[in-house]
Design a protein around this motif. Sequence first.
Motif, PDB file in Angstrom:
ATOM      1  N   THR A 299     -13.729  14.599  20.619  1.00  8.80           N
ATOM      2  CA  THR A 299     -12.523  14.160  19.936  1.00  8.80           C
ATOM      3  C   THR A 299     -11.263  14.418  20.752  1.00  8.80           C
ATOM      4  N   ALA A 300     -10.371  13.452  20.745  1.00  6.92           N
ATOM      5  CA  ALA A 300      -9.123  13.545  21.506  1.00  6.92           C
ATOM      6  C   ALA A 300      -8.222  14.654  20.999  1.00  6.92           C
ATOM      7  N   THR A 301      -8.453  15.134  19.773  1.00  3.68           N
ATOM      8  CA  THR A 301      -7.604  16.196  19.228  1.00  3.68           C
ATOM      9  C   THR A 301      -7.942  17.567  19.788  1.00  3.68           C
ATOM     10  N   ARG A 302      -9.099  17.708  20.479  1.00  2.29           N
ATOM     11  CA  ARG A 302      -9.532  19.014  20.973  1.00  2.29           C
ATOM     12  C   ARG A 302      -9.603  19.116  22.487  1.00  2.29           C
ATOM     13  N   SER A 303      -9.474  17.999  23.195  1.00  2.00           N
ATOM     14  CA  SER A 303      -9.669  18.031  24.633  1.00  2.00           C
ATOM     15  C   SER A 303      -8.955  16.849  25.285  1.00  2.00           C
ATOM     16  N   PRO A 304      -8.505  17.005  26.550  1.00  2.00           N
ATOM     17  CA  PRO A 304      -7.889  15.885  27.277  1.00  2.00           C
ATOM     18  C   PRO A 304      -8.914  14.918  27.867  1.00  2.00           C
ATOM     19  N   ILE A 305     -10.203  15.186  27.678  1.00  2.00           N
ATOM     20  CA  ILE A 305     -11.226  14.341  28.298  1.00  2.00           C
ATOM     21  C   ILE A 305     -11.081  12.884  27.877  1.00  2.00           C
ATOM     22  N   HIS A 306     -10.888  12.637  26.591  1.00  2.00           N
ATOM     23  CA  HIS A 306     -10.782  11.254  26.115  1.00  2.00           C
ATOM     24  C   HIS A 306      -9.621  10.539  26.794  1.00  2.00           C
ATOM     25  N   GLU A 307      -8.479  11.192  26.862  1.00  3.65           N
ATOM     26  CA  GLU A 307      -7.310  10.577  27.495  1.00  3.65           C
ATOM     27  C   GLU A 307      -7.563  10.311  28.979  1.00  3.65           C
ATOM     28  N   ASN A 308      -8.233  11.258  29.652  1.00  7.11           N
ATOM     29  CA  ASN A 308      -8.539  11.073  31.075  1.00  7.11           C
ATOM     30  C   ASN A 308      -9.445   9.866  31.305  1.00  7.11           C
ATOM     31  N   VAL A 309     -10.468   9.749  30.463  1.00 11.80           N
ATOM     32  CA  VAL A 309     -11.397   8.629  30.606  1.00 11.80           C
ATOM     33  C   VAL A 309     -10.687   7.308  30.318  1.00 11.80           C
TER      34      VAL A 309
ATOM     35  N   ARG B 157      -6.833  30.631  19.885  1.00 14.10           N
ATOM     36  CA  ARG B 157      -5.414  30.935  20.075  1.00 14.10           C
ATOM     37  C   ARG B 157      -4.944  30.501  21.461  1.00 14.10           C
ATOM     38  N   LYS B 158      -5.805  30.609  22.438  1.00 16.73           N
ATOM     39  CA  LYS B 158      -5.441  30.185  23.797  1.00 16.73           C
ATOM     40  C   LYS B 158      -5.136  28.690  23.821  1.00 16.73           C
ATOM     41  N   ARG B 159      -5.776  27.929  22.930  1.00 16.50           N
ATOM     42  CA  ARG B 159      -5.527  26.487  22.853  1.00 16.50           C
ATOM     43  C   ARG B 159      -4.445  26.148  21.843  1.00 16.50           C
ATOM     44  N   GLY B 160      -3.824  27.173  21.254  1.00 15.38           N
ATOM     45  CA  GLY B 160      -2.784  26.926  20.273  1.00 15.38           C
ATOM     46  C   GLY B 160      -3.305  26.622  18.884  1.00 15.38           C
ATOM     47  N   ASP B 161      -4.557  26.964  18.629  1.00 13.39           N
ATOM     48  CA  ASP B 161      -5.199  26.688  17.344  1.00 13.39           C
ATOM     49  C   ASP B 161      -5.173  27.963  16.510  1.00 13.39           C
ATOM     50  N   ARG B 162      -4.664  27.883  15.288  1.00 11.43           N
ATOM     51  CA  ARG B 162      -4.567  29.068  14.416  1.00 11.43           C
ATOM     52  C   ARG B 162      -5.579  29.039  13.275  1.00 11.43           C
ATOM     53  N   SER B 163      -6.676  28.300  13.444  1.00 11.82           N
ATOM     54  CA  SER B 163      -7.629  28.138  12.344  1.00 11.82           C
ATOM     55  C   SER B 163      -8.404  29.412  12.041  1.00 11.82           C
TER      56      SER B 163
ATOM     57  N   LEU C  46     -17.741  29.157   7.689  1.00  7.90           N
ATOM     58  CA  LEU C  46     -18.395  27.904   8.016  1.00  7.90           C
ATOM     59  C   LEU C  46     -17.290  26.916   8.350  1.00  7.90           C
ATOM     60  N   LEU C  47     -17.302  26.428   9.579  1.00 15.78           N
ATOM     61  CA  LEU C  47     -16.251  25.543  10.064  1.00 15.78           C
ATOM     62  C   LEU C  47     -16.750  24.105  10.116  1.00 15.78           C
ATOM     63  N   ARG C  48     -15.842  23.174   9.831  1.00 12.04           N
ATOM     64  CA  ARG C  48     -16.211  21.756   9.843  1.00 12.04           C
ATOM     65  C   ARG C  48     -15.251  20.976  10.733  1.00 12.04           C
ATOM     66  N   CYS C  49     -15.807  20.001  11.453  1.00 11.82           N
ATOM     67  CA  CYS C  49     -14.995  19.017  12.160  1.00 11.82           C
ATOM     68  C   CYS C  49     -15.286  17.657  11.547  1.00 11.82           C
ATOM     69  N   PHE C  50     -14.239  16.963  11.120  1.00 10.49           N
ATOM     70  CA  PHE C  50     -14.371  15.648  10.496  1.00 10.49           C
ATOM     71  C   PHE C  50     -13.149  14.826  10.850  1.00 10.49           C
ATOM     72  N   ARG C  51     -13.375  13.691  11.475  1.00 13.26           N
ATOM     73  CA  ARG C  51     -12.299  12.796  11.905  1.00 13.26           C
ATOM     74  C   ARG C  51     -11.256  13.513  12.752  1.00 13.26           C
ATOM     75  N   GLY C  52     -11.741  14.377  13.627  1.00 12.78           N
ATOM     76  CA  GLY C  52     -10.877  15.047  14.583  1.00 12.78           C
ATOM     77  C   GLY C  52     -10.187  16.290  14.073  1.00 12.78           C
ATOM     78  N   GLU C  53     -10.336  16.596  12.796  1.00 13.10           N
ATOM     79  CA  GLU C  53      -9.694  17.773  12.205  1.00 13.10           C
ATOM     80  C   GLU C  53     -10.722  18.874  11.994  1.00 13.10           C
ATOM     81  N   THR C  54     -10.378  20.109  12.375  1.00 14.57           N
ATOM     82  CA  THR C  54     -11.307  21.231  12.227  1.00 14.57           C
ATOM     83  C   THR C  54     -10.704  22.319  11.359  1.00 14.57           C
ATOM     84  N   GLY C  55     -11.570  22.999  10.620  1.00 10.71           N
ATOM     85  CA  GLY C  55     -11.104  24.102   9.801  1.00 10.71           C
ATOM     86  C   GLY C  55     -12.234  24.661   8.959  1.00 10.71           C
ATOM     87  N   PRO C  56     -12.000  25.828   8.309  1.00 14.12           N
ATOM     88  CA  PRO C  56     -13.043  26.450   7.488  1.00 14.12           C
ATOM     89  C   PRO C  56     -13.248  25.708   6.171  1.00 14.12           C
TER      90      PRO C  56
END
Length: 311
Positions: free
Chosen positions: A89-99, A185-191, A208-218
Amino acid sequence: MGLAIDASCDLPQAFLAQHNIAVMPVIVKLDGSVFKDNRNQDEIDRFLHMELAGTHAAETEPCSVEDVQRMFLDKLVLEQDCVFCLTITATRSPIHENVLKASFAILKNYREVRERAGVPGPFLMRVVDTRNVFAGEGPAVFEATRLIAAGEAPPVIRERLGVIANHTYAYMLPRDLHHLRSRTRKRGDRSVSLFSAVVGTALDIKPLLRCFRGETGPVGKVRGFEHGAEMLFAYAVRRVRAGLMVPVMCVSYGGDLAELARLPGYDTLRQACEEAGVTLLEAPMSITGMVNVGEGAVTLGFAAEEHEPDF
């Protein structure tokens, strides 16, 4: 027609080889060691043997724009006429933008490369954001292999993969909350807050954490890792029996897969998948994944109609 993924996509090496899926690597640097994370089992074993997953100061270097260009222009444009490139997902990594950036140069320059090699015809490249992470990237890749095998046209495949990406759920059960908090925290995520990490560790409470449509959280919490695994697998069994949009359940583990098989409730998930005709794909978590969420974590991913978790 072919496929390419980034190394964070947790799928078995045998599956990747069977479908000739190219892997865009991630370079991981920690404690003076350098790992090329490209889903190679030997490299994963080397990482686990060195017991470096708990190192918080690791640096990861995702595939750059130039790396993607070289991979395609040196190899893939000569072997395929169309490549679907599925990314984390583009919300967690620059890989998508690079590709995505690399694709413009690839589509501009491929013709000369193919002509020099005597390869006729046009080349197509389509970049797909799976909108998910780890095992959650797997269902879209699995569906792509089915559609390619069925001879579907690229526009049909692209549209279907977008639908699957929007209906894929990934769940993760971590072992080490301090490690997870430090990396997020290193990535600026406070989840995962400090309070949750300290209290969770003291009381053996796991989120228990979930990722759905690019959004992650407990989406839930459990007492004890093994109890949490049992709850997670029981939930997966219910989803399998309710019906999946893609007949696959992807599971990854941050360690030896023999340990995954011994977790409570996993045999029941295997049986449920077999009874429902659902393929169960088990894979070691990528080195990148273990660096970011800690060794021993479990993730699973599947595509289903929209629903709320019932832990």
